[in-house]
Enzyme design. Structure first.
Site, PDB file in Angstrom:
ATOM      1  N   LYS A  36       0.835  -1.204   0.000  1.00  0.00           N
ATOM      2  CA  LYS A  36       0.000   0.000   0.000  1.00  0.00           C
ATOM      3  C   LYS A  36       0.872   1.257   0.000  1.00  0.00           C
ATOM      4  O   LYS A  36       0.657   2.182  -0.785  1.00  0.00           O
ATOM      5  CB  LYS A  36      -0.883  -0.031   1.262  1.00  0.00           C
ATOM      6  CG  LYS A  36      -1.934   1.035   1.291  1.00  0.00           C
ATOM      7  CD  LYS A  36      -2.779   0.937   2.544  1.00  0.00           C
ATOM      8  CE  LYS A  36      -4.027   0.115   2.350  1.00  0.00           C
ATOM      9  NZ  LYS A  36      -5.009   0.248   3.446  1.00  0.00           N
ATOM     10  N   ASN A 211     -23.437   5.696  15.612  1.00  0.00           N
ATOM     11  CA  ASN A 211     -23.529   4.759  14.486  1.00  0.00           C
ATOM     12  C   ASN A 211     -24.697   3.795  14.663  1.00  0.00           C
ATOM     13  O   ASN A 211     -25.421   3.503  13.713  1.00  0.00           O
ATOM     14  CB  ASN A 211     -22.222   3.967  14.345  1.00  0.00           C
ATOM     15  CG  ASN A 211     -21.248   4.657  13.408  1.00  0.00           C
ATOM     16  OD1 ASN A 211     -21.477   5.807  13.044  1.00  0.00           O
ATOM     17  ND2 ASN A 211     -20.196   3.980  13.030  1.00  0.00           N
ATOM     18  N   GLY A 260     -24.885  -1.784   5.110  1.00  0.00           N
ATOM     19  CA  GLY A 260     -23.642  -2.545   4.970  1.00  0.00           C
ATOM     20  C   GLY A 260     -22.471  -1.630   5.222  1.00  0.00           C
ATOM     21  O   GLY A 260     -22.612  -0.619   5.914  1.00  0.00           O
ATOM     22  N   CYS A 263     -18.625  -0.061   8.753  1.00  0.00           N
ATOM     23  CA  CYS A 263     -18.883   0.461  10.097  1.00  0.00           C
ATOM     24  C   CYS A 263     -20.165  -0.063  10.736  1.00  0.00           C
ATOM     25  O   CYS A 263     -20.103  -0.724  11.772  1.00  0.00           O
ATOM     26  CB  CYS A 263     -18.911   1.996  10.062  1.00  0.00           C
ATOM     27  SG  CYS A 263     -17.288   2.691   9.680  1.00  0.00           S
ATOM     28  N   LYS A 324     -22.353   1.481  -1.013  1.00  0.00           N
ATOM     29  CA  LYS A 324     -23.070   2.706  -1.373  1.00  0.00           C
ATOM     30  C   LYS A 324     -22.335   3.374  -2.530  1.00  0.00           C
ATOM     31  O   LYS A 324     -21.198   2.981  -2.838  1.00  0.00           O
ATOM     32  CB  LYS A 324     -23.207   3.633  -0.175  1.00  0.00           C
ATOM     33  CG  LYS A 324     -21.910   4.172   0.374  1.00  0.00           C
ATOM     34  CD  LYS A 324     -22.279   5.259   1.348  1.00  0.00           C
ATOM     35  CE  LYS A 324     -21.149   5.737   2.183  1.00  0.00           C
ATOM     36  NZ  LYS A 324     -21.466   6.846   3.024  1.00  0.00           N
TER      37      LYS A 324
HETATM   38  N1  LIG Z   1     -14.143   3.582   6.924  1.00  0.00           N
HETATM   39  C1  LIG Z   1     -14.975   4.426   7.505  1.00  0.00           C
HETATM   40  O1  LIG Z   1     -15.917   4.975   6.891  1.00  0.00           O
HETATM   41  C2  LIG Z   1     -14.802   4.789   8.945  1.00  0.00           C
HETATM   42  C3  LIG Z   1     -15.449   5.924   9.471  1.00  0.00           C
HETATM   43  C4  LIG Z   1     -15.268   6.232  10.809  1.00  0.00           C
HETATM   44  C5  LIG Z   1     -14.494   5.416  11.620  1.00  0.00           C
HETATM   45  N2  LIG Z   1     -13.906   4.306  11.088  1.00  0.00           N
HETATM   46  C6  LIG Z   1     -13.067   3.480  11.961  1.00  0.00           C
HETATM   47  O2  LIG Z   1     -11.713   3.812  11.693  1.00  0.00           O
HETATM   48  C7  LIG Z   1     -10.886   2.636  11.807  1.00  0.00           C
HETATM   49  C8  LIG Z   1     -10.134   2.409  10.514  1.00  0.00           C
HETATM   50  O3  LIG Z   1     -11.085   2.132   9.501  1.00  0.00           O
HETATM   51  P1  LIG Z   1     -10.671   2.086   7.953  1.00  0.00           P
HETATM   52  O4  LIG Z   1     -11.913   1.869   7.188  1.00  0.00           O
HETATM   53  O5  LIG Z   1      -9.786   3.248   7.649  1.00  0.00           O
HETATM   54  O6  LIG Z   1      -9.780   0.739   7.960  1.00  0.00           O
HETATM   55  P2  LIG Z   1      -8.864   0.179   6.778  1.00  0.00           P
HETATM   56  O7  LIG Z   1      -8.954  -1.279   6.867  1.00  0.00           O
HETATM   57  O8  LIG Z   1      -9.202   0.869   5.491  1.00  0.00           O
HETATM   58  O9  LIG Z   1      -7.400   0.659   7.177  1.00  0.00           O
HETATM   59  C9  LIG Z   1      -6.711   0.182   8.292  1.00  0.00           C
HETATM   60  C10 LIG Z   1      -5.231   0.221   7.967  1.00  0.00           C
HETATM   61  O10 LIG Z   1      -4.493  -0.110   9.156  1.00  0.00           O
HETATM   62  C11 LIG Z   1      -3.332  -0.823   8.750  1.00  0.00           C
HETATM   63  N3  LIG Z   1      -2.770  -1.544   9.901  1.00  0.00           N
HETATM   64  C12 LIG Z   1      -3.242  -2.650  10.519  1.00  0.00           C
HETATM   65  N4  LIG Z   1      -2.420  -2.991  11.537  1.00  0.00           N
HETATM   66  C13 LIG Z   1      -1.433  -2.071  11.571  1.00  0.00           C
HETATM   67  C14 LIG Z   1      -0.305  -1.880  12.407  1.00  0.00           C
HETATM   68  N5  LIG Z   1      -0.039  -2.707  13.423  1.00  0.00           N
HETATM   69  N6  LIG Z   1       0.515  -0.825  12.156  1.00  0.00           N
HETATM   70  C15 LIG Z   1       0.251   0.010  11.136  1.00  0.00           C
HETATM   71  N7  LIG Z   1      -0.811  -0.115  10.308  1.00  0.00           N
HETATM   72  C16 LIG Z   1      -1.640  -1.157  10.532  1.00  0.00           C
HETATM   73  C17 LIG Z   1      -3.847  -1.732   7.651  1.00  0.00           C
HETATM   74  O11 LIG Z   1      -2.795  -2.221   6.849  1.00  0.00           O
HETATM   75  C18 LIG Z   1      -4.801  -0.786   6.911  1.00  0.00           C
HETATM   76  O12 LIG Z   1      -4.129  -0.114   5.857  1.00  0.00           O
HETATM   77  C19 LIG Z   1     -11.832   1.504  12.209  1.00  0.00           C
HETATM   78  O13 LIG Z   1     -11.856   1.395  13.594  1.00  0.00           O
HETATM   79  C20 LIG Z   1     -13.177   1.996  11.709  1.00  0.00           C
HETATM   80  O14 LIG Z   1     -14.257   1.446  12.442  1.00  0.00           O
HETATM   81  C21 LIG Z   1     -14.025   3.992   9.770  1.00  0.00           C
END
Ligand SMILES: NC(=O)c1ccc[n+]([C@@H]2O[C@H](COP(=O)([O-])OP(=O)(O)OC[C@H]3O[C@@H](n4cnc5c(N)ncnc54)[C@H](O)[C@@H]3O)[C@@H](O)[C@H]2O)c1
Length: 436
Positions: A36, A211, A260, A263, A324
């Site tokens: 990535k 949420n 879906g 989250c 979505k």
């Molecule tokens: N996606 C959304 O719309 C959204 C909105 C609000 C909150 N959140 C919350 O935010 C958090 C992240 O969601 P996301 O959708 O961005 O997740 P994601 O899966 O897109 O990204 C997570 C990233 O963390 C990295 N990662 C995992 N372990 C790691 C480590 N030990 N060190 C460094 N990097 C590491 C992964 O490689 C990945 O790139 C979750 O808790 C989610 O619930 C997400």
């Protein structure tokens, strides 16, 4: 200007990192996923999010945004560290905190002088305390403050949401941390974004309560839609009039195939799990989860009914795979449940989505994929619309009918004209609009 490290460069980390860099800070987005980081360093944005590509490239160009797969030095160099790793659902429906714990350990080992540790990942109530204690167990003299700063951005509108949030929630017991956070978000604060300063646990709770409430609203309107089907009323008229009541608001009153995404499904399950663990059952949320599971399967039943009770050997075109529009995210999308169910009933799937096909293909390489909706529906025995992409709203129904082997459509997003479907002789169904 501060030095900021974002650990976890996914949907949230990349948007938040680029957004904070835009405020003028020096941001490094770190991630253990070397591929990535290499991709981003080659100029390719790994996710589809409107406006993100230009925001990232402008800030790279201005020298304020860098990317690294070496997390340890990024901890050492930072003033503020954001934790934005994933918190997926584990086998019991609880939040899998292994990535958060791993990051807390890394931070503990590499902490060198005062830093602000700030969690944006959605984590169960009490996780902040756990993170603090992991850091202290690795580094008893660690000098840091902890903040819970939950993220509320919506995929598909994440950049806009980052710069125009309804509120910023800051959970901390430290005055110093509050003042650093106020300073960090000052550009938004000037735009009068309210900042809610509270305890860590309350901030964690606000995220889940928000949420789960939105998910509840979706399940509620879906059940109302199903009842509208049963009694012959139009859910759109019902939802519109409901939404005109300021206490209800029109948002999240759109019936469909069930919620879906990355989250709502996992956050509702995690909140319900917390309720069970604390002997304070979340019955409304448990019901919303069950309704949501049923709703997805109901879409399959609708199609099977239209096709005289049997889809064995039939070709079904699926229009829309993302959970979505304006995102490529297929995590927990309705398509992830509906397509395997159709296949289990003997159907062959022709799939098309303008953006999300590569992600879906990784999970289901066995389907037939097409580059446009016209090719996907050719000779199909039935079509299901699962995502309300604009290009599906504008489908020429005459063209659709002439391409299909038989004109059968389930419009789970209620975007097609019922009058036109009727006048062209389609056999069709939708969600809660049988009255029209
Ligand atoms: N996606 C959304 O719309 C959204 C909105 C609000 C909150 N959140 C919350 O935010 C958090 C992240 O969601 P996301 O959708 O961005 O997740 P994601 O899966 O897109 O990204 C997570 C990233 O963390 C990295 N990662 C995992 N372990 C790691 C480590 N030990 N060190 C460094 N990097 C590491 C992964 O490689 C990945 O790139 C979750 O808790 C989610 O619930 C997400």
């Amino acid at each position: 200007m501060k030095k900021i490290t974002i650990i976890g460069t996914g949907y949230v980390g990349l948007v938040a990192g680029a957004g904070i860099a835009e405020f003028g800070h020096y941001v490094t987005c770190a991630d253990i996923d070397q591929n990535k980081i290499d991709q981003i360093n080659r100029g390719k944005i790994p996710i589809y999010e409107p406006g993100l590509k230009s925001l990232v490239s402008e800030n790279i160009h201005k020298g304020r945004l860098t990317f690294s797969s070496e997390v340890d030095p990024c901890v050492e160099s930072a003033d503020i560290i954001f934790i934005t790793v994933g918190t997926p659902q584990d086998r019991n429906g609880e939040s899998d905190l292994s990535a958060v714990k791993a990051v807390a350990e890394t931070i503990g080992v590499h902490l060198n002088g005062y830093k602000l540790i700030c969690t944006k990942s959605t984590v169960p109530i009490g996780t902040g305390k756990m993170i603090e204690s992991i850091i202290r167990s690795k580094n008893p003299n660690a000098d840091f403050d902890y903040v819970s700063n939950p993220e509320f951005l919506r995929e598909g509108a994440a950049v806009k949401d980052f710069f125009h949030p309804d509120r910023i929630v800051v959970g901390t017991s430290s005055k110093k941390a509050t003042s650093i956070m106020r300073d960090l978000y000052r550009p938004l604060y000037i735009n009068k974004t309210p900042m809610v300063v509270t305890t860590v646990e309350t901030a964690e709770m606000i995220k889940y309560a928000s949420n789960a409430f939105l998910a509840l609203k979706i399940s509620y309107i879906n059940e109302i839609a199903n009842l509208c089907d049963a009694v012959g009323t139009d859910v759109h008229e019902v939802a519109k009039a409901m939404g005109q009541d300021g206490r209800i608001s029109p948002k999240f009153l759109h019936p469909g195939p069930g919620f879906g995404g990355s989250c709502f499904p996992k956050d509702t399950k995690a909140l319900a799990a917390t309720g069970r663990e604390k002997d304070s059952p979340m019955r409304t949320i448990e019901a919303a989860i069950q309704t949501n599971t049923n709703q997805k399967l109901k879409m399959v039943d609708k199609l099977i009914q239209l096709m005289n009770g049997d889809i064995t050997g039939k070709t079904i075109a699926i229009l829309g795979l993302a959970f979505k529009p304006r995102t490529d995210d297929v995590r927990d999308a309705a398509s992830m449940v509906i397509i395997p169910e159709l296949v289990a009933n003997g159907a062959t799937i022709n799939a098309y989505d303008p953006i999300a096909m590569p992600n879906f293909k990784r999970h289901h390489p066995e389907l037939n994929y097409f580059d446009n909706w016209q090719d996907a529906v050719n000779e199909a025995d039935g079509t299901i619309i699962l995502t309300e992409w604009n290009e599906f709203r504008g489908i020429d129904l005459f063209d659709l009918k002439s391409r299909m082997a038989s004109p059968v459509v389930v419009d789970t997003k209620n975007i097609l004209s019922i009058q036109q479907l009727q006048s062209l002789g389609f056999s069709f169904d939708n969600v809660g609009r049988n009255a029209v």
